[in-house]
Scaffold this motif. Structure first.
Motif, PDB file in Angstrom:
ATOM      1  N   GLU A   1      -0.675 -11.251  -9.781  1.00 53.07           N
ATOM      2  CA  GLU A   1      -0.368 -11.899  -8.512  1.00 53.07           C
ATOM      3  C   GLU A   1      -1.233 -13.138  -8.313  1.00 53.07           C
ATOM      4  N   VAL A   2      -0.638 -14.150  -7.726  1.00 53.20           N
ATOM      5  CA  VAL A   2      -1.377 -15.319  -7.272  1.00 53.20           C
ATOM      6  C   VAL A   2      -1.285 -15.339  -5.755  1.00 53.20           C
ATOM      7  N   TRP A   3      -2.440 -15.277  -5.105  1.00 49.84           N
ATOM      8  CA  TRP A   3      -2.507 -15.223  -3.648  1.00 49.84           C
ATOM      9  C   TRP A   3      -2.740 -16.599  -3.067  1.00 49.84           C
ATOM     10  N   ARG A   4      -2.126 -16.853  -1.915  1.00 50.21           N
ATOM     11  CA  ARG A   4      -2.375 -18.067  -1.153  1.00 50.21           C
ATOM     12  C   ARG A   4      -3.226 -17.728   0.057  1.00 50.21           C
ATOM     13  N   GLU A   5      -4.394 -18.367   0.174  1.00 51.78           N
ATOM     14  CA  GLU A   5      -5.321 -18.099   1.268  1.00 51.78           C
ATOM     15  C   GLU A   5      -5.486 -19.374   2.093  1.00 51.78           C
ATOM     16  N   PRO A   6      -4.941 -19.430   3.315  1.00 50.93           N
ATOM     17  CA  PRO A   6      -5.066 -20.631   4.143  1.00 50.93           C
ATOM     18  C   PRO A   6      -6.517 -20.928   4.509  1.00 50.93           C
ATOM     19  N   LEU A   7      -6.812 -22.209   4.712  1.00 50.72           N
ATOM     20  CA  LEU A   7      -8.141 -22.653   5.119  1.00 50.72           C
ATOM     21  C   LEU A   7      -8.103 -23.144   6.561  1.00 50.72           C
ATOM     22  N   SER A   8      -9.250 -23.114   7.217  1.00 43.89           N
ATOM     23  CA  SER A   8      -9.318 -23.586   8.598  1.00 43.89           C
ATOM     24  C   SER A   8     -10.730 -24.081   8.893  1.00 43.89           C
ATOM     25  N   GLY A   9     -10.872 -24.804   9.984  1.00 49.09           N
ATOM     26  CA  GLY A   9     -12.182 -25.236  10.446  1.00 49.09           C
ATOM     27  C   GLY A   9     -12.925 -26.066   9.419  1.00 49.09           C
ATOM     28  N   LYS A  10     -14.199 -25.766   9.238  1.00 52.57           N
ATOM     29  CA  LYS A  10     -15.048 -26.532   8.332  1.00 52.57           C
ATOM     30  C   LYS A  10     -14.650 -26.383   6.867  1.00 52.57           C
ATOM     31  N   ASP A  11     -13.886 -25.338   6.569  1.00 52.99           N
ATOM     32  CA  ASP A  11     -13.480 -25.124   5.177  1.00 52.99           C
ATOM     33  C   ASP A  11     -12.390 -26.093   4.729  1.00 52.99           C
ATOM     34  N   LEU A  12     -11.699 -26.702   5.695  1.00 57.40           N
ATOM     35  CA  LEU A  12     -10.675 -27.676   5.338  1.00 57.40           C
ATOM     36  C   LEU A  12     -11.311 -28.940   4.766  1.00 57.40           C
ATOM     37  N   PRO A  13     -10.720 -29.512   3.719  1.00 57.74           N
ATOM     38  CA  PRO A  13     -11.207 -30.814   3.232  1.00 57.74           C
ATOM     39  C   PRO A  13     -11.146 -31.856   4.338  1.00 57.74           C
ATOM     40  N   ASP A  14     -11.956 -32.891   4.219  1.00 57.33           N
ATOM     41  CA  ASP A  14     -12.053 -33.897   5.274  1.00 57.33           C
ATOM     42  C   ASP A  14     -10.710 -34.521   5.614  1.00 57.33           C
ATOM     43  N   GLN A  15      -9.877 -34.774   4.613  1.00 59.52           N
ATOM     44  CA  GLN A  15      -8.594 -35.425   4.883  1.00 59.52           C
ATOM     45  C   GLN A  15      -7.657 -34.515   5.655  1.00 59.52           C
ATOM     46  N   ASP A  16      -7.921 -33.196   5.649  1.00 58.30           N
ATOM     47  CA  ASP A  16      -7.060 -32.249   6.340  1.00 58.30           C
ATOM     48  C   ASP A  16      -7.734 -31.617   7.546  1.00 58.30           C
ATOM     49  N   ALA A  17      -8.989 -31.983   7.810  1.00 59.80           N
ATOM     50  CA  ALA A  17      -9.703 -31.369   8.930  1.00 59.80           C
ATOM     51  C   ALA A  17      -9.120 -31.832  10.255  1.00 59.80           C
ATOM     52  N   PRO A  18      -9.036 -30.923  11.255  1.00 64.36           N
ATOM     53  CA  PRO A  18      -8.520 -31.324  12.567  1.00 64.36           C
ATOM     54  C   PRO A  18      -9.476 -32.289  13.253  1.00 64.36           C
ATOM     55  N   ALA A  19      -8.937 -33.130  14.098  1.00 63.00           N
ATOM     56  CA  ALA A  19      -9.764 -34.085  14.845  1.00 63.00           C
ATOM     57  C   ALA A  19     -10.699 -33.324  15.764  1.00 63.00           C
ATOM     58  N   THR A  20     -11.952 -33.795  15.882  1.00 64.94           N
ATOM     59  CA  THR A  20     -12.932 -33.124  16.728  1.00 64.94           C
ATOM     60  C   THR A  20     -13.533 -34.129  17.701  1.00 64.94           C
ATOM     61  N   SER A  21     -13.899 -33.635  18.866  1.00 68.57           N
ATOM     62  CA  SER A  21     -14.538 -34.480  19.876  1.00 68.57           C
ATOM     63  C   SER A  21     -16.008 -34.639  19.546  1.00 68.57           C
ATOM     64  N   PRO A  22     -16.699 -35.627  20.126  1.00 65.86           N
ATOM     65  CA  PRO A  22     -18.138 -35.771  19.887  1.00 65.86           C
ATOM     66  C   PRO A  22     -18.915 -34.511  20.238  1.00 65.86           C
ATOM     67  N   ALA A  23     -18.488 -33.790  21.307  1.00 60.94           N
ATOM     68  CA  ALA A  23     -19.201 -32.569  21.687  1.00 60.94           C
ATOM     69  C   ALA A  23     -19.085 -31.520  20.599  1.00 60.94           C
ATOM     70  N   THR A  24     -17.859 -31.402  20.025  1.00 56.87           N
ATOM     71  CA  THR A  24     -17.657 -30.435  18.960  1.00 56.87           C
ATOM     72  C   THR A  24     -18.475 -30.806  17.734  1.00 56.87           C
ATOM     73  N   GLN A  25     -18.495 -32.091  17.385  1.00 63.43           N
ATOM     74  CA  GLN A  25     -19.250 -32.527  16.232  1.00 63.43           C
ATOM     75  C   GLN A  25     -20.733 -32.264  16.429  1.00 63.43           C
ATOM     76  N   GLY A  26     -21.190 -32.288  17.664  1.00 63.81           N
ATOM     77  CA  GLY A  26     -22.599 -32.073  17.932  1.00 63.81           C
ATOM     78  C   GLY A  26     -23.001 -30.618  18.029  1.00 63.81           C
ATOM     79  N   GLY A  27     -22.051 -29.702  17.793  1.00 66.87           N
ATOM     80  CA  GLY A  27     -22.398 -28.279  17.807  1.00 66.87           C
ATOM     81  C   GLY A  27     -21.797 -27.534  18.972  1.00 66.87           C
ATOM     82  N   GLY A  28     -20.950 -28.206  19.780  1.00 64.64           N
ATOM     83  CA  GLY A  28     -20.308 -27.526  20.901  1.00 64.64           C
ATOM     84  C   GLY A  28     -19.227 -26.586  20.433  1.00 64.64           C
ATOM     85  N   GLY A  29     -18.669 -25.793  21.352  1.00 60.42           N
ATOM     86  CA  GLY A  29     -17.684 -24.780  20.988  1.00 60.42           C
ATOM     87  C   GLY A  29     -16.284 -25.328  20.946  1.00 60.42           C
TER      88      GLY A  29
END
Length: 347
Positions: free
Chosen positions: A269-297
Motif C-alpha cells: 500500500e501507498v498511503w497519502r498523508e495530508p499536511l497542514s500548518g507549519k508542515d506545509l511547504p512555504d509555497q503552500d502554507a496558508p496566509a498568516t497575520s502578523p499576530a499569528t506569525q509572532g506566536g499568536g493563536g
C-alpha cells in the motif's frame, strides 16, 4: 490445565500485539490519511524508494531493494499498475535504496545500501533523464562514485534539492544517522565525497518538498520534517505516519500538500498523508497575520498540536508493536524450551 500454562505468555503477547495494531485504524483515520493505491505488479515486492514524476501526472517511480536487476518502475497511482519498466544499461545493481528527481528533470537512483553496515568503501548514484514516453525501455545512465568523509556508511535515503540540484544522503546507523551533502556538481569521472552536515534520526527514506523549503525524513514508525534554510535543516517536529508492514519510502505529492508513504511487500500500500500548518511547504502554507506569525493563536498554528499529538501516539503505537513482537518472541522461545524439557523428562 497444566498443558495450557506455557502458552499463556504467547497468548498474552499476541493479544497485546493485536490490541496495538487495532489502535492504528483510528489514528490513521483521525489524521485524514488514506490508501492512495496498491502496487499490484508482482515484480515489485520490495519497493524501497518513491518519487513523484515531473513529466507524467499521477505517475510514481519506484524500485526494488537488493536482489532485483537494474530496474526502475513507473506506477500509475490511479490503477496501481506498472506502465513502464526502465532498465539501466550496463548497471549491476547491488543494493538500490532510494530514488529522487532533480530540477534538471533527471532521475537519481541511489545504490547506497550496505547490508554489511558500512563495509563497502564506495557506493554509487545513477542518473538518467526521466523518459518522455512511458514504455518498457533501456536507457544509458551516468554513474557517480560516492564516498563519505568519515568512512563507509549504510544509507537508505537520497534526496535531490529541487532548487540547487545538490544531492544529499541520510545514513542509517545503529547509534543514529547523519545527513551528508554532496559536491555542488557531481563528477562522473572522479570520486564524489559527501560531507556530514547534520545529525538526523535513523531513517529509511527522505524527500524534499517541490519548492525546496521542507525536508521530510521517515523511519519505520515515525516521520520528521525540517525547514530547509541556508542549505541546512532546522527541525520543525513530528509528522503523522501510517503503520505499515515495513515503511521504506516517502515522497511529496507534486502540489506539496501531502506526503506519500510506501512500504515493502507484495501488493504493498501507498498511503497519502495530508499536511497542514507549519508542515506545509512555504509555497503552500496558508496566509498568516502578523499576530499569528509572532506566536499568536492563529489558524495556521492551531493544526500543529493535533498533528504532533497524532504523531506522538503513532510513535507510542510503534513502540507498543515492537514490544508486542518482542514479548511474543520471548513467549514462543520459552514455550519451545519447556516443551524440550518435558520431552527429556519423558512427560
Amino acid at each position: 490445565m497444566r498443558a495450557l500454562l506455557p502458552t499463556l505468555p504467547v497468548a498474552a503477547a499476541c493479544a497485546a500485539f493485536a490490541l496495538a495494531c487495532a489502535a492504528a485504524a483510528p489514528a490513521v483515520a483521525d489524521s485524514g490519511a488514506s490508501v492512495a493505491f496498491h502496487m499490484s505488479d508482482p515484480r515489485i515486492t520490495e519497493s524501497s524508494g518513491l518519487a513523484a514524476s515531473h513529466r507524467h501526472p499521477g505517475i510514481y517511480w519506484t524500485h526494488n531493494d537488493s536482489g532485483d536487476g537494474p530496474y526502475v518502475y513507473a506506477v500509475d497511482s490511479a490503477t496501481g499498475k506498472t506502465v513502464a519498466r526502465v532498465t539501466m544499461r550496463g548497471i549491476h545493481a547491488r543494493d538500490v535504496e532510494a530514488i529522487s528527481l532533480g530540477p534538471d528533470g533527471d532521475l537519481y537512483v541511489g545504490d547506497i545500501g550496505d547490508n554489511l553496515d558500512g563495509s563497502w568503501p564506495e557506493v554509487w548514484i545513477y542518473r538518467f533523464p526521466e523518459p518522455r514516453q512511458l514504455r518498457d525501455q533501456t536507457v544509458d545512465v551516468t554513474r557517480f562514485t560516492v564516498k563519505y568523509d568519515a568512512g563507509p556508511r549504510n544509507a537508505e535515503a537520497l534526496m535531490v534539492q529541487p532548487k540547487t540540484g545538490r544531492v544529499y544522503i541520510a545514513s542509517k546507523n545503529e547509534n543514529g544517522g547523519h545527513l551528508y551533502e554532496g559536491p555542488a556538481t557531481l563528477d562522473p569521472k572522479g570520486v564524489n565525497v559527501f560531507r556530514r552536515i547534520a545529525d538526523v534520526p535513523w531513517v529509511t527514506d527522505g524527500a524534499f518538498s517541490p519548492d525546496g523549503t521542507r525536508l521530510a525524513l521517515r523511519g519505520y514508525f515515525w516521520s520528521t520534517d525540517y525547514r530547509w534554510t541556508a542549505d541546512r535543516p532546522q527541525e520543525i517536529g513530528s509528522l503523522a505516519v501510517p503503520i505499515q508492514r515495513q515503511g521504506e519510502s516517502v515522497t511529496y505529492t507534486p502540489d506539496g500538500r501531502a506526503l506519500m508513504y510506501g512500504s515493502e511487500g507484495a501488493d504493498s500500500e501507498v498511503w497519502r498523508e495530508p499536511l497542514s500548518g507549519k508542515d506545509l511547504p512555504d509555497q503552500d502554507a496558508p496566509a498568516t497575520s502578523p499576530a499569528t506569525q509572532g506566536g499568536g493563536g492563529g489558524a495556521a498554528q492551531s493544526t500543529t498540536p493535533a498533528t504532533q499529538s497524532q504523531s506522538t501516539s503513532r510513535k507510542a503505537l510503534g513502540i507498543a508493536v515492537l514490544v508486542g513482537l518482542g514479548a511474543a518472541g520471548v513467549g514462543l522461545r520459552n514455550f519451545a524450551r519447556r516443551q524440550r524439557e518435558r520431552r527429556r523428562e519423558g512427560r
